[in-house]
Design a protein around this motif. Structure first.
Motif: not given
Length: 100
Positions: A84, A87-92, A94-95, A98
């Motif tokens: 988790q 995954a949160y690190s990857v999402l951060d 990517l965010n 962007e």
């Protein structure tokens, strides 16, 4: 020559002998039955002892499995938390790309 008639009882009453003869088969049946019951109870006691010993081993195995399952659960929970966080690190990441 010995007499074939039954011996007299100490009180002189000869009718007690046939009565005791009638009780003799009943006494032997009761005695035989009590022997069988005693043997059955001894066998049941042996079986109960064996069951107690087996159940002790089974309880030990259950406890070992329970401990192993709890350790595995803890390990899986730790893995879940790591995934988790990743995954949160990857999402951060990517965010952040962007937004730039």
């Amino acid at each position: 020559m010995a007499s074939s008639s039954p011996p007299a009882s100490p009180s002189g009453n000869t009718q007690l002998l046939p009565l005791s003869d009638a009780h003799s088969p009943l006494s032997s049946v009761v005695f035989e039955l009590s022997q069988q019951v005693q043997a059955a109870m001894e066998n049941m006691l042996k079986m109960i002892t064996e069951i107690d010993q087996s159940s002790g081993g089974i309880i030990e195995e259950i406890e070992k499995c329970k401990e192993s399952a709890l350790e595995r659960k803890r390990s899986l929970e730790e893995d879940k938390e790591r995934f988790q966080k990743a995954a949160y690190s990857v999402l951060d990441m990517l965010n952040n790309r962007e937004s730039n």
